[in-house]
Design an enzyme around this catalytic site. Structure first.
Site, mmCIF file in Angstrom:
data_model
loop_
_atom_site.group_PDB
_atom_site.id
_atom_site.type_symbol
_atom_site.label_atom_id
_atom_site.label_comp_id
_atom_site.label_asym_id
_atom_site.label_seq_id
_atom_site.Cartn_x
_atom_site.Cartn_y
_atom_site.Cartn_z
ATOM 1 N N GLU A 155 0.819 -1.208 0.000
ATOM 2 C CA GLU A 155 0.000 0.000 0.000
ATOM 3 C C GLU A 155 0.855 1.261 0.000
ATOM 4 O OE1 GLU A 155 -2.767 0.332 3.270
ATOM 5 O OE2 GLU A 155 -4.006 1.741 2.130
ATOM 6 N N ASP A 188 -4.798 3.933 -2.073
ATOM 7 C CA ASP A 188 -5.824 4.337 -1.115
ATOM 8 C C ASP A 188 -6.104 5.813 -1.416
ATOM 9 O OD1 ASP A 188 -6.969 5.520 1.238
ATOM 10 O OD2 ASP A 188 -6.182 3.903 2.484
ATOM 11 N N HIS A 191 -4.750 8.536 0.970
ATOM 12 C CA HIS A 191 -3.320 8.828 0.846
ATOM 13 C C HIS A 191 -3.027 9.548 -0.471
ATOM 14 C CE1 HIS A 191 -2.540 6.458 4.413
ATOM 15 N NE2 HIS A 191 -3.142 5.406 3.871
ATOM 16 N N HIS A 214 -8.252 1.082 -1.881
ATOM 17 C CA HIS A 214 -9.054 1.520 -0.725
ATOM 18 C C HIS A 214 -9.751 2.824 -1.062
ATOM 19 C CE1 HIS A 214 -6.764 -0.706 2.745
ATOM 20 N NE2 HIS A 214 -7.729 -1.429 2.210
ATOM 21 N N ARG A 220 -11.194 11.333 5.338
ATOM 22 C CA ARG A 220 -11.156 9.926 5.768
ATOM 23 C C ARG A 220 -12.493 9.408 6.279
ATOM 24 N NH1 ARG A 220 -5.766 6.504 7.647
ATOM 25 N NH2 ARG A 220 -5.948 5.300 5.740
ATOM 26 N N GLU A 249 -12.524 1.802 3.372
ATOM 27 C CA GLU A 249 -11.707 1.813 4.594
ATOM 28 C C GLU A 249 -11.714 3.231 5.147
ATOM 29 O OE1 GLU A 249 -7.205 0.422 5.720
ATOM 30 O OE2 GLU A 249 -7.562 2.312 4.692
HETATM 31 C C1 LER Z 1 -4.295 1.018 5.966
HETATM 32 O O1 LER Z 1 -4.918 0.484 4.846
HETATM 33 C C2 LER Z 1 -4.038 2.450 5.794
HETATM 34 O O2 LER Z 1 -4.478 3.058 4.858
HETATM 35 C C3 LER Z 1 -3.190 3.112 6.796
HETATM 36 O O3 LER Z 1 -3.337 4.490 6.685
HETATM 37 C C4 LER Z 1 -3.483 2.677 8.207
HETATM 38 O O4 LER Z 1 -2.473 3.174 9.009
HETATM 39 MN MN MN Z 2 -5.678 2.054 3.302
#
Ligand code: LER
Ligand code: MN
Length: 276
Positions: A155, A188, A191, A214, A220, A249
């Site tokens: 990830e 994700d 991020h 994700h 978030r 998530e």
């Molecule tokens: C986990 O999938 C994630 O995105 C992280 O930010 C969790 O610490």
């Molecule tokens: Mn994630």
């Protein structure tokens, strides 16, 4: 028509700020979320337990649900296990724990996620040394996973969580160099919203190295609660012919059931616009 496979991250136990909408009542949650329109769960846990794995396998089989991925971050959060830790014994423990996760994934037909367990380069640490630690530990995990045909995804995390591999492009390069067909890139949107210049372009460029996704919004919370352009994200996924899962998530905004319903409804509504 249902096209995207959508799951939701659930945890046995997790810190309050951890982005899993459900953090208890694992088995009851599985029964509930199928009603909301999910196709599976992403199970986040600190350490696999064989009896629980078997129980989950039976439950999911009976419901026609999948456990599409195993989230391993709790082994970093609670135990401090990372692939690039200074201490070789801790690196070894990280590898052993990940092998346990691979066994669990083999039983459940899941993908293993390596996110926080990758670790970070400590302040002043020699980058090449830590990258070497990471690659060596990772190879041990991947050789084991390869033997069981278990896919592994890494990830891409933002700069506030790690200082190694923060962009999709960097992760793409890392994964491609590693050269394991079972190893893919995991993105994700939370991020990406911090690190990527253009989320659509980053997904298009990642193409067939993309293995898992994700969804969380800019704050978030559930997709639809913030300002990420999920329509363009999903258009990019469609254009690269992404066949994997979308894992919701995120953190709870209003309440768990309301938020998880809203998330899946929001994703399905964009899907029906894009695919009709
Ligand atoms: C986990 O999938 C994630 O995105 C992280 O930010 C969790 O610490
Ligand atoms: Mn994630």
């Amino acid at each position: 028509v249902k096209k995207m496979k959508i799951s939701i991250a659930i945890a046995n136990e997790a810190p309050a700020a951890y982005p899993a909408i459900y953090k208890k009542d694992l088995f009851e949650t599985v029964r509930k979320i199928i009603e909301f329109g999910y196709d599976g769960i992403e199970w986040h846990l600190r350490r696999p337990c064989i009896s629980e794995t078997v129980k989950m396998e039976k439950l999911c089989n009976s419901l026609g649900m999948a456990v599409n991925a195993i989230g391993t971050g709790m082994a970093c959060l609670y135990d401090g296990f990372t692939l690039m830790h200074d201490d070789p014994e801790v690196r070894q423990k990280a590898v052993e724990r990940l092998k346990e996760f691979v066994d669990m994934a083999a039983t459940l037909g899941s993908t293993v996620i390596i996110g926080s367990m990758k670790g970070k380069i400590p302040p002043g640490g020699d980058r090449d040394t830590y990258v070497r630690y990471c690659i060596d530990s990772l190879k041990a995990v991947l050789d084991y996973a390869g033997g069981k045909a278990v896919p592994v995804v890494m990830e891409v995390l933002n700069r506030y969580e790690t200082n190694f591999l923060n962009t999709v492009e960097q992760m793409d390069e890392f994964v491609t160099k590693a050269g394991y067909t079972l190893l893919k890139v995991h993105i994700d949107t939370f991020h990406m919203n911090i690190e990527e210049a253009d989320m659509y372009e980053s997904i298009i460029k990642s193409g067939n190295t993309l293995g898992h996704v994700h969804f969380a919004d800019s704050n978030r919370y559930h997709p639809g609660a913030g300002h990420i352009d999920f329509k363009s994200v999903m258009r990019a996924l469609k254009e690269i012919n992404y066949q994997g899962w979308i894992g919701v998530e995120c953190m709870v905004r209003d309440n768990a059931d309301t938020d998880s319903r809203k998330a899946v409804e929001f994703i399905r509504s964009i899907e029906s616009e894009l695919y009709c």
